[in-house]
Motif scaffolding. Structure first.
Motif, PDB file in Angstrom:
ATOM      1  N   GLY A 111     -26.369  15.814  10.337  1.00 59.10           N
ATOM      2  CA  GLY A 111     -25.099  16.220   9.755  1.00 59.10           C
ATOM      3  C   GLY A 111     -24.572  17.523  10.319  1.00 59.10           C
ATOM      4  O   GLY A 111     -23.566  18.065   9.844  1.00 59.10           O
ATOM      5  N   LEU A 112     -25.226  18.017  11.346  1.00 58.38           N
ATOM      6  CA  LEU A 112     -24.874  19.302  11.926  1.00 58.38           C
ATOM      7  C   LEU A 112     -23.436  19.337  12.447  1.00 58.38           C
ATOM      8  O   LEU A 112     -22.690  20.254  12.125  1.00 58.38           O
ATOM      9  CB  LEU A 112     -25.852  19.631  13.057  1.00 58.38           C
ATOM     10  N   ALA A 113     -23.035  18.351  13.221  1.00 57.78           N
ATOM     11  CA  ALA A 113     -21.674  18.346  13.788  1.00 57.78           C
ATOM     12  C   ALA A 113     -20.623  18.267  12.684  1.00 57.78           C
ATOM     13  O   ALA A 113     -19.573  18.898  12.782  1.00 57.78           O
ATOM     14  CB  ALA A 113     -21.514  17.198  14.770  1.00 57.78           C
ATOM     15  N   GLY A 114     -20.901  17.525  11.633  1.00 57.78           N
ATOM     16  CA  GLY A 114     -19.972  17.444  10.509  1.00 57.78           C
ATOM     17  C   GLY A 114     -19.795  18.789   9.826  1.00 57.78           C
ATOM     18  O   GLY A 114     -18.676  19.174   9.464  1.00 57.78           O
ATOM     19  N   ARG A 115     -20.900  19.499   9.642  1.00 54.69           N
ATOM     20  CA  ARG A 115     -20.819  20.832   9.033  1.00 54.69           C
ATOM     21  C   ARG A 115     -20.067  21.795   9.941  1.00 54.69           C
ATOM     22  O   ARG A 115     -19.243  22.584   9.482  1.00 54.69           O
ATOM     23  CB  ARG A 115     -22.217  21.380   8.726  1.00 54.69           C
ATOM     24  N   TRP A 116     -20.329  21.708  11.247  1.00 50.84           N
ATOM     25  CA  TRP A 116     -19.602  22.566  12.169  1.00 50.84           C
ATOM     26  C   TRP A 116     -18.102  22.283  12.103  1.00 50.84           C
ATOM     27  O   TRP A 116     -17.291  23.196  12.164  1.00 50.84           O
ATOM     28  CB  TRP A 116     -20.101  22.376  13.589  1.00 50.84           C
ATOM     29  N   ALA A 117     -17.735  21.016  11.980  1.00 51.26           N
ATOM     30  CA  ALA A 117     -16.305  20.663  11.913  1.00 51.26           C
ATOM     31  C   ALA A 117     -15.664  21.219  10.636  1.00 51.26           C
ATOM     32  O   ALA A 117     -14.526  21.668  10.654  1.00 51.26           O
ATOM     33  CB  ALA A 117     -16.131  19.152  11.971  1.00 51.26           C
ATOM     34  N   ARG A 118     -16.406  21.196   9.519  1.00 50.66           N
ATOM     35  CA  ARG A 118     -15.862  21.662   8.239  1.00 50.66           C
ATOM     36  C   ARG A 118     -15.871  23.181   8.094  1.00 50.66           C
ATOM     37  O   ARG A 118     -14.910  23.760   7.596  1.00 50.66           O
ATOM     38  CB  ARG A 118     -16.680  21.067   7.084  1.00 50.66           C
ATOM     39  N   GLU A 119     -16.982  23.821   8.489  1.00 50.18           N
ATOM     40  CA  GLU A 119     -17.207  25.214   8.119  1.00 50.18           C
ATOM     41  C   GLU A 119     -17.237  26.218   9.268  1.00 50.18           C
ATOM     42  O   GLU A 119     -17.092  27.412   9.032  1.00 50.18           O
ATOM     43  CB  GLU A 119     -18.551  25.326   7.381  1.00 50.18           C
ATOM     44  N   CYS A 120     -17.462  25.755  10.485  1.00 48.66           N
ATOM     45  CA  CYS A 120     -17.691  26.676  11.604  1.00 48.66           C
ATOM     46  C   CYS A 120     -16.589  26.558  12.651  1.00 48.66           C
ATOM     47  O   CYS A 120     -15.695  25.734  12.531  1.00 48.66           O
ATOM     48  CB  CYS A 120     -19.050  26.383  12.244  1.00 48.66           C
ATOM     49  N   ARG A 121     -16.696  27.391  13.653  1.00 45.43           N
ATOM     50  CA  ARG A 121     -15.768  27.354  14.774  1.00 45.43           C
ATOM     51  C   ARG A 121     -16.557  27.235  16.072  1.00 45.43           C
ATOM     52  O   ARG A 121     -17.587  27.886  16.237  1.00 45.43           O
ATOM     53  CB  ARG A 121     -14.906  28.612  14.800  1.00 45.43           C
ATOM     54  N   VAL A 122     -16.062  26.389  16.959  1.00 46.10           N
ATOM     55  CA  VAL A 122     -16.693  26.195  18.261  1.00 46.10           C
ATOM     56  C   VAL A 122     -15.732  26.729  19.319  1.00 46.10           C
ATOM     57  O   VAL A 122     -14.549  26.380  19.324  1.00 46.10           O
ATOM     58  CB  VAL A 122     -17.020  24.707  18.508  1.00 46.10           C
ATOM     59  N   PHE A 123     -16.256  27.590  20.194  1.00 43.90           N
ATOM     60  CA  PHE A 123     -15.433  28.226  21.215  1.00 43.90           C
ATOM     61  C   PHE A 123     -15.914  27.845  22.602  1.00 43.90           C
ATOM     62  O   PHE A 123     -17.102  27.613  22.824  1.00 43.90           O
ATOM     63  CB  PHE A 123     -15.489  29.751  21.079  1.00 43.90           C
ATOM     64  N   ARG A 124     -14.987  27.852  23.528  1.00 41.30           N
ATOM     65  CA  ARG A 124     -15.246  27.589  24.938  1.00 41.30           C
ATOM     66  C   ARG A 124     -14.880  28.849  25.710  1.00 41.30           C
ATOM     67  O   ARG A 124     -13.752  29.342  25.612  1.00 41.30           O
ATOM     68  CB  ARG A 124     -14.402  26.403  25.378  1.00 41.30           C
ATOM     69  N   LEU A 125     -15.831  29.399  26.469  1.00 42.43           N
ATOM     70  CA  LEU A 125     -15.607  30.598  27.265  1.00 42.43           C
ATOM     71  C   LEU A 125     -15.596  30.209  28.730  1.00 42.43           C
ATOM     72  O   LEU A 125     -16.591  29.673  29.236  1.00 42.43           O
ATOM     73  CB  LEU A 125     -16.707  31.631  27.020  1.00 42.43           C
ATOM     74  N   THR A 126     -14.478  30.429  29.399  1.00 40.37           N
ATOM     75  CA  THR A 126     -14.358  30.093  30.815  1.00 40.37           C
ATOM     76  C   THR A 126     -14.176  31.378  31.625  1.00 40.37           C
ATOM     77  O   THR A 126     -13.562  32.335  31.157  1.00 40.37           O
ATOM     78  CB  THR A 126     -13.155  29.163  31.070  1.00 40.37           C
ATOM     79  N   ALA A 127     -14.712  31.372  32.831  1.00 38.15           N
ATOM     80  CA  ALA A 127     -14.615  32.541  33.701  1.00 38.15           C
ATOM     81  C   ALA A 127     -13.152  32.887  33.939  1.00 38.15           C
ATOM     82  O   ALA A 127     -12.341  32.017  34.249  1.00 38.15           O
ATOM     83  CB  ALA A 127     -15.333  32.290  35.017  1.00 38.15           C
ATOM     84  N   ALA A 128     -12.820  34.163  33.767  1.00 34.39           N
ATOM     85  CA  ALA A 128     -11.438  34.623  33.923  1.00 34.39           C
ATOM     86  C   ALA A 128     -11.304  35.582  35.097  1.00 34.39           C
ATOM     87  O   ALA A 128     -10.391  36.387  35.142  1.00 34.39           O
ATOM     88  CB  ALA A 128     -10.971  35.292  32.635  1.00 34.39           C
ATOM     89  N   GLY A 129     -12.220  35.491  36.025  1.00 31.01           N
ATOM     90  CA  GLY A 129     -12.184  36.362  37.190  1.00 31.01           C
ATOM     91  C   GLY A 129     -13.551  36.408  37.833  1.00 31.01           C
ATOM     92  O   GLY A 129     -14.509  35.812  37.328  1.00 31.01           O
ATOM     93  N   PRO A 130     -13.665  37.118  38.930  1.00 27.85           N
ATOM     94  CA  PRO A 130     -14.960  37.204  39.609  1.00 27.85           C
ATOM     95  C   PRO A 130     -15.940  38.062  38.810  1.00 27.85           C
ATOM     96  O   PRO A 130     -15.525  38.939  38.052  1.00 27.85           O
ATOM     97  CB  PRO A 130     -14.611  37.869  40.942  1.00 27.85           C
TER      98      PRO A 130
END
Length: 173
Positions: A111-130
């Motif tokens: 049920g981890l993904a369900g809890r993350w969808a309800r209560e948490c935030r998932v972020f994506r960090l992409t390189a923004a320079g060298p």
């Protein structure tokens, strides 16, 4: 391919490899567990999960540092742009699948993904320079903060007999 393009490609590969192999990265100086998915570093934070630094907000920018797997020291530091992933989107599903595989001691198992969808935030960090730090371009200063003054600080050297006492205790066990 120019030398500059080849160098940029090698640094991008270094960032990816360091992020994939390291169990922790430092984001704005805070150690966080993560997963690498679809060419980006993914983080989850919220109730029951890790606390994220203030810079980790949708549209924010942070500095990410990964350590060397074999030496444990700082290997590469790069600027990253932050994007919040919408629950249920394809990128959110890919990120959470990788994050679930890296999550230790989950209280809710499947049920981890369900809890993350309800209560948490998932972020994506992409390189923004060298990368600002990498092999061949690492500062000579340690980067360590000065210790906070406290009355509990020991001002005298350890007694000369201490190593013998510690060795004796180990051998008696």
């Amino acid at each position: 391919m120019t030398t500059e393009t080849a160098s940029a490609a090698l640094l991008a590969a270094l960032v990816e490899e360091a992020a994939k192999k390291s169990g922790l990265v430092w984001v704005d100086g805070q150690a966080l567990w993560h997963a690498w998915a679809d060419g980006a570093l993914c983080l989850v934070g919220g109730p029951g999960e890790q606390r994220l630094p203030p810079g980790v907000t949708d549209g924010g920018s942070v500095t990410v540092t990964a350590r060397s797997k074999d030496k444990g020291g700082r290997l590469v530091t790069w600027p990253a742009g932050v994007a919040l992933l919408a629950p249920g989107s394809a990128s959110w599903s890919a990120a959470t699948a990788e994050l679930k595989s890296k999550r230790l001691n989950s209280p809710d198992g499947e049920g981890l993904a369900g809890r993350w969808a309800r209560e948490c935030r998932v972020f994506r960090l992409t390189a923004a320079g060298p990368p600002s730090e990498h092999p061949g371009a690492v500062p000579t200063a340690s980067g360590a903060a000065a210790p906070v003054p406290t009355p509990a600080t020991t001002r005298h050297p350890a007694p000369a007999a201490l190593p013998r006492l510690l060795t004796r205790r180990r051998s008696q066990r």
